[in-house]
Design a protein around this motif. Structure first.
Motif, PDB file in Angstrom:
ATOM      1  N   GLY A  10     -25.942  28.463  11.967  1.00  0.00           N
ATOM      2  CA  GLY A  10     -26.012  28.351  13.413  1.00  0.00           C
ATOM      3  C   GLY A  10     -25.266  29.484  14.073  1.00  0.00           C
ATOM      4  O   GLY A  10     -24.539  30.250  13.423  1.00  0.00           O
ATOM      5  N   GLY A  11     -25.437  29.606  15.412  1.00  0.00           N
ATOM      6  CA  GLY A  11     -24.735  30.632  16.157  1.00  0.00           C
ATOM      7  C   GLY A  11     -23.291  30.243  16.409  1.00  0.00           C
ATOM      8  O   GLY A  11     -22.945  29.061  16.469  1.00  0.00           O
ATOM      9  N   ALA A  12     -22.435  31.256  16.561  1.00  0.00           N
ATOM     10  CA  ALA A  12     -21.002  30.997  16.726  1.00  0.00           C
ATOM     11  C   ALA A  12     -20.716  30.145  17.961  1.00  0.00           C
ATOM     12  O   ALA A  12     -19.938  29.190  17.902  1.00  0.00           O
ATOM     13  CB  ALA A  12     -20.243  32.322  16.806  1.00  0.00           C
ATOM     14  N   GLN A  13     -21.350  30.469  19.077  1.00  0.00           N
ATOM     15  CA  GLN A  13     -21.082  29.733  20.310  1.00  0.00           C
ATOM     16  C   GLN A  13     -21.540  28.287  20.200  1.00  0.00           C
ATOM     17  O   GLN A  13     -20.859  27.357  20.633  1.00  0.00           O
ATOM     18  CB  GLN A  13     -21.771  30.416  21.491  1.00  0.00           C
ATOM     19  CG  GLN A  13     -21.457  29.762  22.842  1.00  0.00           C
ATOM     20  CD  GLN A  13     -22.030  30.564  23.995  1.00  0.00           C
ATOM     21  OE1 GLN A  13     -22.592  31.639  23.819  1.00  0.00           O
ATOM     22  NE2 GLN A  13     -21.872  30.050  25.203  1.00  0.00           N
ATOM     23  N   ASP A  14     -22.697  28.066  19.583  1.00  0.00           N
ATOM     24  CA  ASP A  14     -23.229  26.712  19.457  1.00  0.00           C
ATOM     25  C   ASP A  14     -22.358  25.863  18.536  1.00  0.00           C
ATOM     26  O   ASP A  14     -22.022  24.718  18.855  1.00  0.00           O
ATOM     27  CB  ASP A  14     -24.656  26.764  18.925  1.00  0.00           C
ATOM     28  CG  ASP A  14     -25.270  25.377  18.799  1.00  0.00           C
ATOM     29  OD1 ASP A  14     -25.211  24.612  19.782  1.00  0.00           O
ATOM     30  OD2 ASP A  14     -25.793  25.053  17.723  1.00  0.00           O
ATOM     31  N   VAL A  15     -21.965  26.413  17.396  1.00  0.00           N
ATOM     32  CA  VAL A  15     -21.131  25.671  16.451  1.00  0.00           C
ATOM     33  C   VAL A  15     -19.770  25.379  17.062  1.00  0.00           C
ATOM     34  O   VAL A  15     -19.237  24.274  16.945  1.00  0.00           O
ATOM     35  CB  VAL A  15     -20.991  26.452  15.125  1.00  0.00           C
ATOM     36  CG1 VAL A  15     -19.954  25.796  14.220  1.00  0.00           C
ATOM     37  CG2 VAL A  15     -22.335  26.545  14.418  1.00  0.00           C
ATOM     38  N   ARG A  16     -19.192  26.363  17.729  1.00  0.00           N
ATOM     39  CA  ARG A  16     -17.882  26.175  18.355  1.00  0.00           C
ATOM     40  C   ARG A  16     -17.933  25.060  19.393  1.00  0.00           C
ATOM     41  O   ARG A  16     -16.998  24.263  19.521  1.00  0.00           O
ATOM     42  CB  ARG A  16     -17.411  27.475  18.994  1.00  0.00           C
ATOM     43  CG  ARG A  16     -15.977  27.415  19.521  1.00  0.00           C
ATOM     44  CD  ARG A  16     -15.574  28.722  20.182  1.00  0.00           C
ATOM     45  NE  ARG A  16     -15.488  29.813  19.215  1.00  0.00           N
ATOM     46  CZ  ARG A  16     -16.331  30.838  19.181  1.00  0.00           C
ATOM     47  NH1 ARG A  16     -17.356  30.904  20.043  1.00  0.00           N
ATOM     48  NH2 ARG A  16     -16.192  31.792  18.290  1.00  0.00           N
ATOM     49  N   GLY A  17     -19.021  24.976  20.133  1.00  0.00           N
ATOM     50  CA  GLY A  17     -19.146  23.952  21.162  1.00  0.00           C
ATOM     51  C   GLY A  17     -19.301  22.551  20.615  1.00  0.00           C
ATOM     52  O   GLY A  17     -19.103  21.567  21.336  1.00  0.00           O
ATOM     53  N   ARG A  18     -19.644  22.418  19.319  1.00  0.00           N
ATOM     54  CA  ARG A  18     -19.824  21.101  18.704  1.00  0.00           C
ATOM     55  C   ARG A  18     -18.595  20.642  17.938  1.00  0.00           C
ATOM     56  O   ARG A  18     -18.596  19.550  17.364  1.00  0.00           O
ATOM     57  CB  ARG A  18     -21.032  21.135  17.754  1.00  0.00           C
ATOM     58  CG  ARG A  18     -22.363  21.345  18.463  1.00  0.00           C
ATOM     59  CD  ARG A  18     -23.472  21.627  17.464  1.00  0.00           C
ATOM     60  NE  ARG A  18     -24.762  21.795  18.141  1.00  0.00           N
ATOM     61  CZ  ARG A  18     -25.654  20.828  18.282  1.00  0.00           C
ATOM     62  NH1 ARG A  18     -25.396  19.610  17.828  1.00  0.00           N
ATOM     63  NH2 ARG A  18     -26.802  21.044  18.905  1.00  0.00           N
ATOM     64  N   LEU A  19     -17.549  21.460  17.902  1.00  0.00           N
ATOM     65  CA  LEU A  19     -16.318  21.104  17.204  1.00  0.00           C
ATOM     66  C   LEU A  19     -15.214  20.858  18.223  1.00  0.00           C
ATOM     67  O   LEU A  19     -15.207  21.453  19.303  1.00  0.00           O
ATOM     68  CB  LEU A  19     -15.903  22.230  16.249  1.00  0.00           C
ATOM     69  CG  LEU A  19     -16.847  22.500  15.081  1.00  0.00           C
ATOM     70  CD1 LEU A  19     -16.410  23.744  14.324  1.00  0.00           C
ATOM     71  CD2 LEU A  19     -16.901  21.303  14.139  1.00  0.00           C
ATOM     72  N   PRO A  20     -14.244  19.985  17.916  1.00  0.00           N
ATOM     73  CA  PRO A  20     -13.149  19.716  18.850  1.00  0.00           C
ATOM     74  C   PRO A  20     -12.395  20.990  19.206  1.00  0.00           C
ATOM     75  O   PRO A  20     -12.063  21.792  18.327  1.00  0.00           O
ATOM     76  CB  PRO A  20     -12.257  18.733  18.079  1.00  0.00           C
ATOM     77  CG  PRO A  20     -13.173  18.088  17.084  1.00  0.00           C
ATOM     78  CD  PRO A  20     -14.157  19.150  16.698  1.00  0.00           C
ATOM     79  N   ALA A  21     -12.140  21.185  20.492  1.00  0.00           N
ATOM     80  CA  ALA A  21     -11.461  22.404  20.951  1.00  0.00           C
ATOM     81  C   ALA A  21     -10.054  22.483  20.373  1.00  0.00           C
ATOM     82  O   ALA A  21      -9.336  21.506  20.294  1.00  0.00           O
ATOM     83  CB  ALA A  21     -11.404  22.429  22.481  1.00  0.00           C
TER      84      ALA A  21
END
Length: 350
Positions: free
Chosen positions: A261-272
């Motif tokens: 997946g793309g970095a932005q998409d994966v990052r948005g699905r993980l707890p900040a």
């Protein structure tokens, strides 16, 4: 709101309780010297508040007889915003005052609002509920948060007494860049003046604070001006810095994953604040995710919710936890449902 303004309002609150207040008593209650009390009284007078000065051995200050604060003139939307802001701050664990102080502030606000608006807000408070559970967080002292806010705004260095996550204590000087609220806690981000390295501090772990400025809090000067003692780097983002610092904290497990997946998409699905996501040079369709965690049990459900191909590079214990979750889910999916005899088609046959 600056510390001096807060104390002027506190002085007005004390005087409104009635009676004659001596200067030493007011100084002790406000945590300032007697000369500062007289300056605060002068500010109230400039604002049109009639403060009587009584001279003599038992003299002091009191409000003029018959004086009452006028009703707080807020629109319905403004009043709703204030009350919900108090509730939200308390539930998020970000209000530094105690629960009793928050309830007292809400009660005072309602008390000075027009009766019709007060009744409507009382109805809201009596009937509203929240789906999100309140956060149990240790809030910093109010004075620490406010003094650090002033220091960051005016670029004054601060001396901190600090206890880290391992219980080690230290005294240090910090150039405060900004304050960040995250996950029910307040954080300070700033630089060490010795080497310029940016660090992050939890405010509830601050044990002592001293602002290193002659015009800072606790001094006789209330000037809001000044050149400042340092410069914040251009483009510095306190929130991003805190999240990155939390993600890099050395916890018990250093987890490395590859996820499609793309970095932005994966990052948005993980707890900040827990994951560092970077693109892979050798494969644009995959990213590498680094997570530091004390426990691993919560990770397999998070990875399953991503619904994307992934590879656990380390630790091996996480791979086994993922397999265990997969076996459990497969077992849940293959269990035959309990048939209701009343719905058995065979009963309808002749």
């Amino acid at each position: 709101m600056t510390t001096s303004t807060t104390r002027v309002l506190a002085l007005l609150e004390i005087l409104q309780s009635g009676g004659l207040r001596t200067v030493p008593d007011l100084a002790a209650r406000l945590g300032v010297d007697e000369r500062t009390v007289r300056r605060y009284v002068g500010r109230l007078t400039e604002l049109g508040v009639p403060v009587d000065s009584v001279r003599g051995r038992y003299g002091g200050y009191r409000l003029a007889p018959g004086y009452r604060m006028p009703p707080l003139m807020l629109t319905d939307e403004e009043a709703l915003a204030v009350v919900l802001g108090l509730l939200a701050g308390r539930r998020a664990g970000l209000v530094t005052a105690s629960a009793a102080a928050g309830e007292s502030a809400t009660a005072k606000l309602l008390r000075v609002l027009p009766a019709a608006l007060r009744r409507r807000l009382d109805a809201l408070l009596g009937t509203a509920d929240f789906t999100a559970r309140p956060r149990a967080a240790t809030a910093p002292e109010t004075g620490v948060l406010l003094e650090l806010a002033e220091a960051a705004l005016h670029r004054w260095p601060v001396g901190l007494g600090y206890t880290d996550r391992k219980g080690r204590t230290s005294d240090r000087t910090v150039l405060p860049y900004g304050l960040v609220a995250h996950a029910g806690r307040w954080y300070l981000t700033g630089a060490d003046p010795r080497d310029g390295e940016v660090r992050t501090f939890r405010l509830d772990r601050v044990t002592a604070l001293r602002v290193r400025s002659d015009s800072g809090p606790g001094s006789d000067s209330d000037s809001d001006a000044g050149p400042g003692a340092f410069e914040v780097p251009a483009g510095f983002d306190p929130a991003a810095t805190v999240l990155d610092s939390l993600a890099r904290t050395p916890w018990a497990h250093d987890v490395s994953l590859r996820i499609r997946g793309g970095a932005q998409d994966v990052r948005g699905r993980l707890p900040a604040g827990i994951a560092i996501v970077t693109a892979l040079d050798e494969d644009a369709d995959w990213v590498r995710v680094r997570i530091r965690a004390e426990r691993l049990e919560w990770l397999p459900p998070v990875l399953a919710a991503l619904d994307r191909p992934f590879v656990v590079e380390r630790p091996a214990a996480l791979r086994e936890l993922v397999r265990e979750l997969a076996r459990r889910l497969d077992g849940y999916a293959t269990v035959d449902p309990i048939e209701d005899p009343a719905e058995d088609p065979a009963e309808d046959s002749p």
